[in-house]
Design an enzyme around this catalytic site. Structure first.
Site, PDB file in Angstrom:
ATOM      1  N   GLY A   1      -5.618 -28.339  23.750  1.00 17.77           N
ATOM      2  CA  GLY A   1      -6.740 -28.383  22.783  1.00 17.77           C
ATOM      3  C   GLY A   1      -7.076 -27.350  21.518  1.00 17.77           C
ATOM      4  O   GLY A   1      -7.671 -27.250  20.896  1.00 17.77           O
TER       5      GLY A   1
ATOM      6  N   GLU B   1      -2.324 -27.163  28.870  1.00 21.31           N
ATOM      7  CA  GLU B   1      -1.542 -28.279  28.468  1.00 21.31           C
ATOM      8  C   GLU B   1      -1.514 -27.944  26.718  1.00 21.31           C
ATOM      9  O   GLU B   1      -2.217 -29.152  26.220  1.00 21.31           O
ATOM     10  CB  GLU B   1      -2.207 -29.576  28.993  1.00 21.31           C
ATOM     11  CG  GLU B   1      -2.013 -29.797  30.271  1.00 21.31           C
ATOM     12  CD  GLU B   1      -2.913 -30.679  30.912  1.00 21.31           C
ATOM     13  OE1 GLU B   1      -2.698 -31.468  32.100  1.00 21.31           O
ATOM     14  OE2 GLU B   1      -3.933 -31.578  30.380  1.00 21.31           O
ATOM     15  N   PRO B   2      -1.242 -27.119  26.278  1.00 24.45           N
ATOM     16  CA  PRO B   2      -1.287 -27.236  24.661  1.00 24.45           C
ATOM     17  C   PRO B   2      -0.004 -28.308  24.182  1.00 24.45           C
ATOM     18  O   PRO B   2       1.087 -28.213  24.650  1.00 24.45           O
ATOM     19  CB  PRO B   2      -0.717 -25.659  24.089  1.00 24.45           C
ATOM     20  CG  PRO B   2       0.116 -25.226  25.472  1.00 24.45           C
ATOM     21  CD  PRO B   2      -0.415 -26.043  26.838  1.00 24.45           C
ATOM     22  N   GLY B   3      -0.454 -29.162  23.040  1.00 23.53           N
ATOM     23  CA  GLY B   3       0.424 -29.778  22.393  1.00 23.53           C
ATOM     24  C   GLY B   3       0.541 -29.447  20.824  1.00 23.53           C
ATOM     25  O   GLY B   3       1.413 -29.064  20.513  1.00 23.53           O
ATOM     26  N   ARG B   4      -0.807 -29.881  20.057  1.00 24.28           N
ATOM     27  CA  ARG B   4      -0.686 -29.588  18.851  1.00 24.28           C
ATOM     28  C   ARG B   4      -0.466 -28.026  18.457  1.00 24.28           C
ATOM     29  O   ARG B   4       0.469 -27.714  17.311  1.00 24.28           O
ATOM     30  CB  ARG B   4      -2.127 -29.723  18.306  1.00 24.28           C
ATOM     31  CG  ARG B   4      -2.330 -29.598  16.955  1.00 24.28           C
ATOM     32  CD  ARG B   4      -3.876 -29.272  16.787  1.00 24.28           C
ATOM     33  NE  ARG B   4      -4.905 -30.251  17.158  1.00 24.28           N
ATOM     34  CZ  ARG B   4      -4.908 -31.659  16.641  1.00 24.28           C
ATOM     35  NH1 ARG B   4      -4.551 -31.911  15.563  1.00 24.28           N
ATOM     36  NH2 ARG B   4      -5.898 -32.207  17.345  1.00 24.28           N
TER      37      ARG B   4
ATOM     38  N   ARG C   1      -4.217 -39.091  10.465  1.00 22.49           N
ATOM     39  CA  ARG C   1      -5.172 -38.237  10.942  1.00 22.49           C
ATOM     40  C   ARG C   1      -6.462 -38.326   9.668  1.00 22.49           C
ATOM     41  O   ARG C   1      -7.513 -38.300   9.930  1.00 22.49           O
ATOM     42  CB  ARG C   1      -4.364 -37.116  11.381  1.00 22.49           C
ATOM     43  CG  ARG C   1      -3.726 -37.255  12.591  1.00 22.49           C
ATOM     44  CD  ARG C   1      -3.260 -35.932  13.023  1.00 22.49           C
ATOM     45  NE  ARG C   1      -4.613 -35.189  13.667  1.00 22.49           N
ATOM     46  CZ  ARG C   1      -5.217 -34.196  13.279  1.00 22.49           C
ATOM     47  NH1 ARG C   1      -4.975 -33.776  11.964  1.00 22.49           N
ATOM     48  NH2 ARG C   1      -6.454 -33.624  13.683  1.00 22.49           N
TER      49      ARG C   1
ATOM     50  N   CYS D   1      -2.068 -50.697   1.628  1.00 15.81           N
ATOM     51  CA  CYS D   1      -3.046 -51.352   0.692  1.00 15.81           C
ATOM     52  C   CYS D   1      -4.609 -51.133   1.159  1.00 15.81           C
ATOM     53  O   CYS D   1      -4.998 -51.957   1.776  1.00 15.81           O
ATOM     54  CB  CYS D   1      -2.817 -52.806   0.998  1.00 15.81           C
ATOM     55  SG  CYS D   1      -0.837 -53.260   0.422  1.00 15.81           S
TER      56      CYS D   1
ATOM     57  N   TYR E   1       0.778 -35.067  16.326  1.00 19.66           N
ATOM     58  CA  TYR E   1       0.139 -36.435  16.091  1.00 19.66           C
ATOM     59  C   TYR E   1       0.250 -37.137  14.787  1.00 19.66           C
ATOM     60  O   TYR E   1      -0.438 -37.604  14.173  1.00 19.66           O
ATOM     61  CB  TYR E   1      -1.544 -36.389  16.298  1.00 19.66           C
ATOM     62  CG  TYR E   1      -1.659 -35.606  17.703  1.00 19.66           C
ATOM     63  CD1 TYR E   1      -1.533 -36.343  19.015  1.00 19.66           C
ATOM     64  CD2 TYR E   1      -2.171 -34.205  17.612  1.00 19.66           C
ATOM     65  CE1 TYR E   1      -1.790 -35.774  20.086  1.00 19.66           C
ATOM     66  CE2 TYR E   1      -2.502 -33.807  18.777  1.00 19.66           C
ATOM     67  CZ  TYR E   1      -2.250 -34.511  20.006  1.00 19.66           C
ATOM     68  OH  TYR E   1      -2.248 -33.930  21.367  1.00 19.66           O
TER      69      TYR E   1
HETATM   70  N1  LLP Z   1      -4.189 -32.472  27.595  1.00 14.67           N
HETATM   71  C1  LLP Z   1      -4.876 -33.580  27.873  1.00 14.67           C
HETATM   72  C2  LLP Z   1      -5.458 -33.971  29.076  1.00 14.67           C
HETATM   73  C3  LLP Z   1      -5.048 -33.975  26.515  1.00 14.67           C
HETATM   74  O1  LLP Z   1      -5.940 -35.443  26.532  1.00 14.67           O
HETATM   75  C4  LLP Z   1      -4.606 -33.538  25.467  1.00 14.67           C
HETATM   76  C5  LLP Z   1      -4.955 -34.381  24.047  1.00 14.67           C
HETATM   77  C6  LLP Z   1      -3.960 -32.642  25.269  1.00 14.67           C
HETATM   78  C7  LLP Z   1      -3.702 -31.908  26.703  1.00 14.67           C
HETATM   79  C8  LLP Z   1      -3.434 -31.901  24.165  1.00 14.67           C
HETATM   80  O2  LLP Z   1      -4.221 -31.408  23.211  1.00 14.67           O
HETATM   81  P1  LLP Z   1      -3.587 -30.509  22.227  1.00 14.67           P
HETATM   82  O3  LLP Z   1      -3.365 -29.183  22.626  1.00 14.67           O
HETATM   83  O4  LLP Z   1      -2.620 -31.380  21.516  1.00 14.67           O
HETATM   84  O5  LLP Z   1      -4.994 -30.473  21.218  1.00 14.67           O
HETATM   85  N2  LLP Z   1      -4.823 -37.533  18.166  1.00 14.67           N
HETATM   86  C9  LLP Z   1      -5.879 -36.427  18.044  1.00 14.67           C
HETATM   87  C10 LLP Z   1      -5.656 -35.706  19.190  1.00 14.67           C
HETATM   88  C11 LLP Z   1      -6.003 -36.377  20.445  1.00 14.67           C
HETATM   89  C12 LLP Z   1      -5.819 -35.314  21.547  1.00 14.67           C
HETATM   90  C13 LLP Z   1      -5.735 -36.316  22.991  1.00 14.67           C
HETATM   91  N3  LLP Z   1      -5.609 -35.388  23.987  1.00 14.67           N
HETATM   92  C14 LLP Z   1      -5.543 -35.951  16.653  1.00 14.67           C
HETATM   93  O6  LLP Z   1      -4.358 -36.119  15.989  1.00 14.67           O
HETATM   94  O7  LLP Z   1      -6.090 -35.047  16.435  1.00 14.67           O
END
Ligand code: LLP
Length: 472
Positions: A282, A325-328, A369, A400, A430
């Site tokens: 997050g 658990e970083p993704g973004r 987004r 559209c 995302y």
């Molecule tokens: N771990 C869990 C359990 C999660 O649910 C998520 C994201 C992450 C890790 C990774 O979070 P990050 O580091 O990427 O923020 N579609 C939305 C974001 C939804 C995130 C859902 N869970 C957007 O485009 O902002």
């Protein structure tokens, strides 16, 4: 409201028209580290001119700077290894890359090579991680509604953890484990009541939502007790994820204290000391350069290490192994979307001003987004430099819907015209992973660029791909 009207438009929210920070090496975090301008003013990524990329691969296209992504993954691995080292009085840490942000076989392989594990949330993400050669033990499985098939695949490949999200799931996991004759390593996803993140749909740890088991209602504790009563389940830890695009680390500390408290309570009352705690992902990133500084992996790791060390000392429990658990924050800044400008239209505004609508060849199908979360992005003219006076612009797509907005407000050179290339930075997370075929638009490719060479990670979808699914 007309069917094509975006709710946000009713309020006519005026976004500031700020120019994109120039990709000139200023560390705003908006552009990948390999992005800059060539002598003639055109954008280059990892030594490649975007005009050449567009000529060869077409637009729209996601352009992913491999070195940038690898460096961010490595920075997380290093920062967490250092901050949670035994010499620092802690029990080590694992970083799981959250594949939902964007996952392809190559990306899974790269993050694994840089020392990360992979967090998956569906059978599809799990399949990609496995195809990449990530060992099962280095994969976690999430999901609030996992299917039996997903659980079977996960346990057959010996995933390191299944994060249990509900009470009924406990029976399901136990039944699958028994059928396969294995012991399932599980964590309990705890909702701590901490509410963080930019948008309600992205915040996940307050009570009125679908994820996890509540701490305050006692559901989390009930799940713990039920799991401990089943020999086919090994309760390895607790899990907390509080939301996404969070720039302030304070919420993570509050949530960490809450789950560490539950862990201590369980240890005292049952004698079972869970060896691990996952503090979720997050961490926010810069999209426009005007949102304030994004936390660095080192800041995140030391902040979390500090709170874990202090809280466990206060509670008198041994420290757990930590995971995040970083993704973004790993893939987001690595990627820009390259579009070709089509129609340019000037409209009069109620305040007497004017706005230039710049239509590009993609839109909400490659980046949902802005429409879904009113997310802010930036944009820059990419195929040339320009000294023209900037105009207040809005970048829109080809779909559209009037809510099909790519960038609400940005200052672009006033001579922006048909055929120009436009780059929107920080679209790696995302973007492709939430892309759709709305209006039957084929989804763009993901091109990885490195050391002056481009490679297709995910090819462009074709009309033939779309027709192939249609049974006629
Ligand atoms: N771990 C869990 C359990 C999660 O649910 C998520 C994201 C992450 C890790 C990774 O979070 P990050 O580091 O990427 O923020 N579609 C939305 C974001 C939804 C995130 C859902 N869970 C957007 O485009 O902002």
């Amino acid at each position: 409201m007309p069917h094509d009207q975006h709710p946000a438009q009713a309020e006519a929210v005026e976004a500031p028209a700020l120019p994109a920070p120039e990709p000139d090496g200023t560390p705003t975090g908006v552009w990948s580290t390999g992005t800059g301008r060539g002598a003639d003013g055109a954008l280059r990524v990892a030594g490649l001119d975007v005009r050449d990329l567009a000529r060869e691969h077409g637009t729209p296209a996601y352009v992913l700077d491999e070195a940038d992504l690898r460096a961010r993954a490595r920075a997380y691995a290093t920062a967490f290894a250092e901050a949670f080292a035994p010499e620092a009085g802690l029990a080590g840490a694992d970083v799981y890359y959250a594949g939902k942000a964007f996952l392809s076989v190559a990306v899974a392989r790269w993050v694994h090579e840089e020392g990360l594990r992979v967090d998956t949330a569906t059978g599809g993400e799990l399949a990609v991680a496995l195809r990449a050669g990530v060992p099962g033990a280095g994969i976690g499985l999430h999901g609030n509604n996992k299917s039996d098939a997903e659980l079977v695949t996960a346990l057959e490949h010996g995933v390191g953890r299944i994060v249990v999200d509900s009470l009924p799931e406990i029976d399901r996991v136990a039944a699958v484990a028994e059928r396969l004759g294995v012991v399932a390593p599980v964590m309990v996803r705890v909702t701590t009541g901490v509410h963080a993140g930019g948008h309600q749909f992205i915040a996940t740890a307050h009570e009125d939502q679908k994820f996890g088991l509540s701490l305050t209602s006692g559901a989390a504790r009930k799940a713990v007790d039920e799991i401990l009563a089943r020999p086919g389940l090994d309760l390895i830890g607790l899990h907390s994820h509080i939301g996404s695009q969070i720039l302030d680390l304070a919420g993570f500390a509050v949530a960490a204290r809450a789950v560490l408290g539950l862990r201590a309570e369980v240890a005292a009352q049952t004698g079972h000391l869970m060896p691990e705690v996952d503090l979720g992902g997050g961490y926010g990133i810069a999209y426009t350069g005007h949102e304030g500084p994004a936390p660095t992996p080192a800041q995140i790791a030391t902040t979390l290490a500090d709170v874990v060390r202090r809280t466990c000392a206060e509670l008198g429990t041994p420290v757990p192994r930590i995971s995040v658990e970083p993704g973004r924050s790993i893939v987001g800044p690595s990627t820009l979307t390259l579009y070709t400008v089509g129609t340019v239209k000037e409209v009069a505004l109620d305040d007497g001003g004017r706005r230039t609508y710049v239509s590009v060849d993609g839109g909400m199908s490659d980046n949902i987004r802005p429409a879904l979360y009113e997310a802010e992005y930036s944009a820059a003219l990419a195929s040339r430099g320009s000294a023209a006076e900037p105009v207040r612009a809005r970048v829109v797509g080809k779909h559209c819907e009037s809510g099909d907005i790519v960038v609400h407000g940005v200052a672009l050179p006033g001579d922006v015209r048909d055929g120009d290339l436009l780059a929107v930075p920080a679209t790696g997370a995302y973007g492709r992973s939430m892309a759709s075929n709305y209006n039957l638009v084929p989804r763009p490719p993901v091109l990885a660029v490195r050391d002056g060479a481009a490679r297709v990670l995910v090819r462009r979808e074709t009309i033939e791909d779309l027709l192939a699914l249609d049974e006629g």
